[in-house]
Every structure is written in structure tokens, then in C-alpha cells.
Design a protein around this motif. Structure first.
Motif, PDB file in Angstrom:
ATOM      1  N   ASP A 110      -6.868  -8.547  -1.562  1.00  0.00           N
ATOM      2  CA  ASP A 110      -6.076  -7.894  -0.520  1.00  0.00           C
ATOM      3  C   ASP A 110      -5.975  -8.773   0.714  1.00  0.00           C
ATOM      4  O   ASP A 110      -6.245  -8.356   1.826  1.00  0.00           O
ATOM      5  CB  ASP A 110      -6.599  -6.495  -0.194  1.00  0.00           C
TER       6      ASP A 110
ATOM      7  N   LEU B 107      -6.823   2.555  -3.177  1.00  0.00           N
ATOM      8  CA  LEU B 107      -5.826   2.722  -4.233  1.00  0.00           C
ATOM      9  C   LEU B 107      -6.511   3.017  -5.569  1.00  0.00           C
ATOM     10  O   LEU B 107      -7.634   2.576  -5.811  1.00  0.00           O
ATOM     11  CB  LEU B 107      -4.990   1.454  -4.377  1.00  0.00           C
TER      12      LEU B 107
ATOM     13  N   TYR C 218       0.855  -1.191   0.000  1.00  0.00           N
ATOM     14  CA  TYR C 218       0.000   0.000   0.000  1.00  0.00           C
ATOM     15  C   TYR C 218       0.889   1.239   0.000  1.00  0.00           C
ATOM     16  O   TYR C 218       1.833   1.322   0.773  1.00  0.00           O
ATOM     17  CB  TYR C 218      -0.888  -0.012   1.237  1.00  0.00           C
TER      18      TYR C 218
END
Lengths: 163, 121
Positions: A139, A71, A58
Motif C-alpha cells: 500500500d 479491505l 480504496y
């Protein structure tokens, strides 16, 4: 009949051709050679069964939505593009450059703020000229993907059959 | 990335070349992901330019066709909003470099334009 066939390939070479560790190492060298990949800090972390997994940490520079801290989808495009391309070039023997024909991405949900993103790209079909790759970006939980991508690549290198 | 020119409602975007955008240093060529991200962001800005809303459009899907390798020079993008409805917009994007007749990549995309309303839930 048998005398016209090419000489048999030694066992160690067969094992080398199938080696996942060798391919992961090639992927690391390949990723380090790509300036944009270095810029967004992509790193391959695993290779198994024609599937390459890469990780993108990140980064505040890549935030697309300041309210949520998610993002930018473009960063995920770059991650999926590079991982899929690398998976395609590693699925052929010897690993060789491929040219992207097309890439389609479905964004299923925004990425969680603060979480690193993983891309798992599998070259599920390799033909003489074309490699087809599917890729899942998540993720942390593979069953809950952020995006899925389908892409096809054109092979540029020599065509050698993997034993 | 910046807006190069505005022909009425139509914007032309440009991305000047930077060393960090290289994907293949041997050719050298632009990174496919950079071209993709540039096209996505161009489409997003074009939609924001067309509509007045505080909701940031969300990309639903994005399909890129790579036609030729991007050379290490400035790349331009133009977006055509084929349909902009209340909820979804369909955009087609085209990129080129020195010669507008030679596209580098084209893309087609859908964007979500509004929050889901509670009435339908």
C-alpha cells in the motif's frame, strides 16, 4: 545452412516486441475488457522488465473488517489474480490468453484503511507451456508488503520466441 | 453470497451469478479472483459458525488450484475444517457448479483465530 533458417526479423519489429509501452497499452485494454476488474476499479499503471504494476483504489464496498476499515482479503486475491494473469499473458509474444493453474497467497499484514493497493506481478520464468509469476501487493511502500503471491499459468496461444 | 443449506455443522455456500463477476467475457467465465474471494469468505464464515468468539479470524495463507473454468452460473462452496485449534485453523475448500462431482477449484488455507497473548511477548 543459412538458407534453411527463417528470414531475419526487421529491427522495428524487434523493438515493438520488446516495447514496454505497447504492453502497458495492451494491459489497459485487457483490464477494461474484464467486468469484475472494472467493478473493483483495477487499473494497470506501469510495465517494465516483465513486471506489471496495477492499482486498486480504496473502496468502502470492499471493506472486510468494519472495526479497522481494512479491505477484505478477497479483494486482494482478485487484484493479485488479475495482475498476475495479465503479467503472464504479456510476458509471452504475442500477448495471449493464459489459464490459471494455481495461486498461492501469503497475507503478511492487514491493509491500511484508506490506502490504495498496488500489485507488482513479475513473470520470472516463461517456458514453452507454463509461465511462473510472483506478485507483491503493497500500500505504497514496496519494502513493506501486505501480501505476496506465487502463481503458475498455462499458455494457450502460439509459441513465438522473443528475439 | 448466501448460505444454501446447513447439514449439521457443515455449511454449503452459494454465490449466484452476476454480470460483474465475469473475468473473461468471450468464454464466458467467472473471474478467478471472485472464486478465490468466495472460497476465502466461505472458509471464514464456516470457522465463525464453528466457534464462538468476537475475534474475526485472519487469513494467513491461501492456496488455490483452478481445475476448470467457472461457467456463468451459480457456484457452490463447501469447507472442511481439518483442524481447528486454539490459535490456528486449517481449512480445505471445494467449489462446484451444477455437478458436485466436477469441482471448479479447490483451496487450502490457514486462519489465525486469536489475538497474540501478551504473556508470550
Amino acid at each position: 545452412m543459412r538458407s534453411s533458417q527463417p528470414p531475419p526479423i526487421p529491427g522495428w519489429q524487434k523493438r515493438l516486441r520488446r516495447s514496454n509501452l505497447l504492453r502497458l497499452w495492451v494491459a489497459r485494454v485487457f483490464f477494461r475488457s474484464i467486468p469484475h476488474g472494472r467493478y473493483i476499479k483495477l487499473k494497470p499503471i506501469g510495465y517494465r522488465g516483465r513486471e506489471l504494476t496495477a492499482r486498486m483504489p480504496y473502496q468502502e464496498a470492499l471493506i472486510g473488517n468494519l472495526e479497522t476499515g481494512a479491505l477484505h482479503s478477497g479483494a486482494i486475491t482478485a487484484l493479485v489474480d488479475q495482475t498476475s494473469g495479465a503479467a503472464a499473458s504479456l510476458a509471452v509474444y504475442p500477448p495471449s490468453m493464459v489459464a490459471t493453474l494455481d495461486l498461492r497467497l501469503d497475507y503478511l499484514r492487514p491493509a491500511k484503511a484508506g490506502a490504495a493497493i498496488y500489485a507488482c506481478a513479475e513473470a520470472y520464468r516463461v517456458t514453452k507451456r507454463i509461465v511462473f509469476v510472483r506478485c507483491t501487493a503493497h500500500d505504497g511502500d514496496r519494502e513493506d508488503p501486505i501480501a505476496v503471491g506465487m502463481s503458475s499459468f498455462m499458455r494457450n496461444g502460439p509459441i513465438v520466441k522473443i528475439p | 453470497m448466501e448460505v444454501a443449506e446447513a447439514r449439521g455443522p457443515q455449511l454449503v455456500f452459494k454465490l449466484p451469478f452476476r454480470e460483474q463477476n465475469v473475468g473473461n467475457y468471450r468464454l464466458p467465465a467467472l473471474h478467478g479472483g471472485v472464486i478465490g474471494a468466495f472460497m476465502e469468505h466461505s472458509a471464514l464464515l464456516q470457522i465463525l459458525w464453528n466457534m464462538e468468539s468476537d475475534f474475526l479470524p485472519k487469513v494467513i495463507d491461501f492456496s488455490i488450484d483452478y481445475l476448470r473454468p467457472g461457467r456463468p452460473e451459480t457456484i457452490f462452496a463447501e469447507c472442511e475444517v481439518l483442524r481447528q485449534g486454539q490459535r490456528v485453523a486449517n481449512v480445505s475448500i471445494r467449489t462446484w457448479q451444477s455437478d458436485p462431482a466436477k469441482p471448479v477449484a479447490t483451496a487450502r488455507s490457514h486462519f489465525l483465530l486469536s489475538r497474540p497473548t501478551e504473556q508470550t511477548a
